[in-house]
Design an enzyme around this catalytic site. Structure first.
Site, PDB file in Angstrom:
ATOM      1  N   ASP A 255      -8.077  -9.877  -0.383  1.00  0.00           N
ATOM      2  CA  ASP A 255      -7.770  -8.731   0.459  1.00  0.00           C
ATOM      3  C   ASP A 255      -8.756  -7.599   0.175  1.00  0.00           C
ATOM      4  O   ASP A 255      -8.770  -7.037  -0.913  1.00  0.00           O
ATOM      5  CB  ASP A 255      -6.346  -8.260   0.149  1.00  0.00           C
ATOM      6  CG  ASP A 255      -5.981  -7.032   0.947  1.00  0.00           C
ATOM      7  OD1 ASP A 255      -5.836  -7.159   2.177  1.00  0.00           O
ATOM      8  OD2 ASP A 255      -5.852  -5.957   0.345  1.00  0.00           O
ATOM      9  N   CYS A 312      -2.954   4.536   5.627  1.00  0.00           N
ATOM     10  CA  CYS A 312      -4.411   4.411   5.800  1.00  0.00           C
ATOM     11  C   CYS A 312      -5.041   5.663   6.392  1.00  0.00           C
ATOM     12  O   CYS A 312      -4.479   6.268   7.303  1.00  0.00           O
ATOM     13  CB  CYS A 312      -4.755   3.294   6.776  1.00  0.00           C
ATOM     14  SG  CYS A 312      -3.981   1.761   6.392  1.00  0.00           S
ATOM     15  N   GLY A 346       0.820  -1.003  10.772  1.00  0.00           N
ATOM     16  CA  GLY A 346       1.122  -0.226  11.969  1.00  0.00           C
ATOM     17  C   GLY A 346       2.511  -0.466  12.542  1.00  0.00           C
ATOM     18  O   GLY A 346       2.871   0.142  13.545  1.00  0.00           O
ATOM     19  N   GLY A 367       4.371  -2.809   5.234  1.00  0.00           N
ATOM     20  CA  GLY A 367       4.206  -1.947   4.067  1.00  0.00           C
ATOM     21  C   GLY A 367       5.189  -0.792   4.162  1.00  0.00           C
ATOM     22  O   GLY A 367       6.280  -0.818   3.599  1.00  0.00           O
ATOM     23  N   ARG A 402       2.013   4.691  -1.082  1.00  0.00           N
ATOM     24  CA  ARG A 402       0.613   5.108  -0.973  1.00  0.00           C
ATOM     25  C   ARG A 402      -0.277   3.969  -0.528  1.00  0.00           C
ATOM     26  O   ARG A 402      -0.006   2.794  -0.799  1.00  0.00           O
ATOM     27  CB  ARG A 402       0.111   5.641  -2.316  1.00  0.00           C
ATOM     28  CG  ARG A 402       0.097   4.580  -3.396  1.00  0.00           C
ATOM     29  CD  ARG A 402      -0.148   5.220  -4.743  1.00  0.00           C
ATOM     30  NE  ARG A 402      -0.288   4.232  -5.791  1.00  0.00           N
ATOM     31  CZ  ARG A 402      -0.409   4.527  -7.073  1.00  0.00           C
ATOM     32  NH1 ARG A 402      -0.406   5.789  -7.469  1.00  0.00           N
ATOM     33  NH2 ARG A 402      -0.557   3.595  -7.967  1.00  0.00           N
ATOM     34  N   MET A 404      -3.442   1.582  -0.674  1.00  0.00           N
ATOM     35  CA  MET A 404      -4.091   1.020  -1.863  1.00  0.00           C
ATOM     36  C   MET A 404      -5.493   1.587  -2.044  1.00  0.00           C
ATOM     37  O   MET A 404      -6.090   1.439  -3.101  1.00  0.00           O
ATOM     38  CB  MET A 404      -4.150  -0.502  -1.758  1.00  0.00           C
ATOM     39  CG  MET A 404      -2.793  -1.160  -1.944  1.00  0.00           C
ATOM     40  SD  MET A 404      -2.034  -0.735  -3.519  1.00  0.00           S
ATOM     41  CE  MET A 404      -3.014  -1.726  -4.631  1.00  0.00           C
TER      42      MET A 404
HETATM   43  P1  XMP Z   1       2.018  -0.420   7.135  1.00  0.00           P
HETATM   44  O1  XMP Z   1       1.766   0.274   8.426  1.00  0.00           O
HETATM   45  O2  XMP Z   1       3.004  -1.520   7.278  1.00  0.00           O
HETATM   46  O3  XMP Z   1       0.622  -1.107   6.754  1.00  0.00           O
HETATM   47  O4  XMP Z   1       2.330   0.522   6.022  1.00  0.00           O
HETATM   48  C1  XMP Z   1       0.450  -1.862   5.579  1.00  0.00           C
HETATM   49  C2  XMP Z   1      -1.007  -2.248   5.452  1.00  0.00           C
HETATM   50  O5  XMP Z   1      -1.848  -1.105   5.326  1.00  0.00           O
HETATM   51  C3  XMP Z   1      -3.089  -1.517   4.735  1.00  0.00           C
HETATM   52  N1  XMP Z   1      -3.454  -0.564   3.691  1.00  0.00           N
HETATM   53  C4  XMP Z   1      -4.478   0.306   3.768  1.00  0.00           C
HETATM   54  N2  XMP Z   1      -5.407   0.497   4.722  1.00  0.00           N
HETATM   55  N3  XMP Z   1      -6.331   2.259   3.447  1.00  0.00           N
HETATM   56  C5  XMP Z   1      -6.355   1.473   4.553  1.00  0.00           C
HETATM   57  O6  XMP Z   1      -7.218   1.641   5.413  1.00  0.00           O
HETATM   58  C6  XMP Z   1      -5.423   2.118   2.430  1.00  0.00           C
HETATM   59  O7  XMP Z   1      -5.413   2.858   1.458  1.00  0.00           O
HETATM   60  C7  XMP Z   1      -4.457   1.080   2.609  1.00  0.00           C
HETATM   61  N4  XMP Z   1      -3.431   0.646   1.841  1.00  0.00           N
HETATM   62  C8  XMP Z   1      -2.852  -0.359   2.536  1.00  0.00           C
HETATM   63  C9  XMP Z   1      -2.871  -2.894   4.165  1.00  0.00           C
HETATM   64  O8  XMP Z   1      -3.510  -3.818   5.005  1.00  0.00           O
HETATM   65  C10 XMP Z   1      -1.347  -3.025   4.209  1.00  0.00           C
HETATM   66  O9  XMP Z   1      -0.901  -4.357   4.251  1.00  0.00           O
END
Ligand code: XMP
Length: 494
Positions: A255, A312, A346, A367, A402, A404
């Site tokens: 990932d 994100c 999303g 997430g 938060r 990642m």
């Molecule tokens: P949701 O909308 O369900 O999305 O909270 C979860 C996904 O967000 C991604 N993710 C990140 N994308 N910066 C990003 O651009 C980040 O800091 C980050 N942290 C998580 C990841 O794909 C996760 O499964």
């Protein structure tokens, strides 16, 4: 498909509704509707749920809950670089939670004292020890009941049920066959024995009962819960993968923020060279080229989503990304059924979960939707909140969620206590940290999500998840309603 792609270009979940169709579903019952979906080339789930590999979302507690509810959790790699053991431990906890067949039951020698046996039972938390000799030949069984009302000085062999009085099974057995044997012979434990008399495994009626109570749980061939684990594409990733696979993680997810990259190409090649055909998902990508690139390198599944996630800031900070519905439609067309896609990010309302599965995802990674639940890692803190009606201050429990790639998560991953502030700033965060209200267990939330999916299947005119996806993909014009601003307000503003 190109018509659909034209229709969804630049669009995401809140831009669409689906037109209701003639329903053929008698009861919207999750126990009756088939929601089976493919996670990757060789793995299927009974519920299309994947919890995100984020350090504020998925560790063992979440992975156990999601797998018991029919999905799978991906343990994040947000432990400090070089610290592989904590992530491995999380995988082990999940794998040890349930058993169909216990492959390595706890054993004891016949000459050990009863006190030693009692101590071993206490340490391991199990109530049955298989008594074996030095060559692991089965001599008997010792249970907590055998220790009742005895002194602790005698030897195990004096209290065990000896082999000749045990019901055992020679060779392999399916859980259903084992259950039948245990019922016929009215026993609660069934030792499995190799032809040479050595111990092969143990089946307990309690484990089988748990399995029956959770018919949709995601399990491996031995009846253990399945779990995935994430690795990166640089640094310790191969060593990490080796340890995670040794702990029997069911799938590895490479990932990285931008999976269509030279770094990813190198990582997949090295992974395949070292681990052969171990189940591998890679991501994230959001374009047809990105999907083809990963497929050509032989991955078993692809994670789709650049920047839609709640934590994100990639799109804000770099202006790169693809609205998630467009990404899903484009990636599905490129994958052409060769491997399944995980729609990642999303999904903030249940209707968007349905859309993610309809437009292109075989499963959906969540997430933010799971944030704040009891099963998420991290402490709950009480924060003062002023009530607007009364101006009174109350204390409300919050947990942290938060991205990642947020500065906070990066700083925690690196051991930066001694690092120069400028080094930390140079990291270029693409995520943020927020506080979310702490709430109860994730399980009712997941069940609600699944109930709403069943209702959506009914509205779609299909009788199963796979049929809903197929009907939509054959004839998307029949379903897709592109919303005006007022249509969107009427639909989603509440
Ligand atoms: P949701 O909308 O369900 O999305 O909270 C979860 C996904 O967000 C991604 N993710 C990140 N994308 N910066 C990003 O651009 C980040 O800091 C980050 N942290 C998580 C990841 O794909 C996760 O499964």
């Amino acid at each position: 498909m190109s018509d659909l792609l034209d229709l969804v270009r630049g669009c995401t979940f809140d831009d669409f509704l689906f037109t209701p169709q003639y329903s053929v579903v008698q009861r919207r019952d999750p126990a009756l509707l088939d929601l089976t979906s493919r996670l990757s080339r060789h793995l299927s789930l009974k519920r299309p749920l994947v919890s995100a590999n984020m350090d504020t979302v998925t560790r063992s507690e979440m992975a156990i809950a999601v797998a018991e509810e029919g999905g799978i959790g991906i343990i994040d790699r947000g432990f400090r670089s070089g610290e592989i053991e904590p992530q491995v431990r999380e995988v082990q906890i999940v794998k040890r939670k349930q058993h169909g067949i216990i492959g390595d039951p706890y054993t004891i020698g016949p000459d050990a004292t009863l006190a030693a046996a009692a101590a071993r039972m206490r340490q391991t938390g199990v109530g049955t020890l298989v008594v074996v000799d030095d060559t692991r030949r089965v001599l008997g069984l010792l249970t907590t009941r055998d220790l009742r009302f005895t002194g602790t000085g005698g030897a195990v062999r004096s209290r065990m049920t000896p082999r000749e009085r045990l019901v055992t099974h020679s060779g392999a057995v399916e859980p259903a066959g084992a259950e039948e044997l245990m019922r016929t012979h009215k026993v609660k434990k069934l030792p499995l024995i190799n032809p040479d008399g050595t111990l092969r495994g143990l089946i307990t009626s309690k484990d089988l009962m748990v399995q029956r109570q959770m018919p949709f749980a995601t399990r491996d061939g031995q009846g253990r819960l399945r779990v995935g684990a994430a690795i990166g594409a640089t640094g310790d990733y191969l060593e990490r993968a080796a340890e995670l696979l040794r702990a029997e993680a069911d799938v590895i997810v490479i990932d990285v923020a931008h999976g269509h990259s030279v770094v990813m190409a190198r990582a997949i090649d090295a992974f395949r060279k070292q681990f052969g055909d171990a189940e591998l998902i890679a991501g994230n990508v959001a374009t047809a080229d990105g999907v083809r690139f990963l497929l050509d390198r032989g991955v078993d599944g692809v994670k789709v989503g650049i920047g839609p996630g709640g934590g994100c800031t990639t799109r804000l900070n770099t202006n790169y990304g693809v609205p998630q519905v467009q990404a899903l439609v484009e990636c599905r067309a490129a994958a052409a059924g060769r491997v399944p896609l995980i729609a990642d990010g999303g999904v903030r309302r249940h209707g968007a979960f349905v859309q993610a599965l309809t437009f292109g995802g075989d499963t959906v990674m969540l997430g933010g939707m799971l944030a704040g639940t009891t099963e998420t890692p991290g402490d709950t803190v009480q924060k003062p909140v002023v009530l607007p009606e009364s101006n009174k201050t109350v204390h409300v429990p919050f947990k942290v969620f938060r991205g990642m790639a947020s500065l906070e998560a990066i700083v925690d991953r690196l051991d930066v206590e001694d690092a120069e502030a400028a080094d930390v700033e140079a990291l270029g965060a693409e995520g943020m940290e927020v506080s979310v209200p702490a709430r109860g267990s994730v399980r009712p939330l997941l069940r609600d999500l699944i109930k709403h999916l069943c209702s959506a299947i009914s509205y779609s005119g299909a009788g199963s998840l796979a049929e809903m996806q197929e009907m939509f993909r054959k004839n998307p014009e029949r379903y897709v309603v592109k919303l005006s601003d007022s249509g969107r307000r009427e639909s989603f503003d509440r």
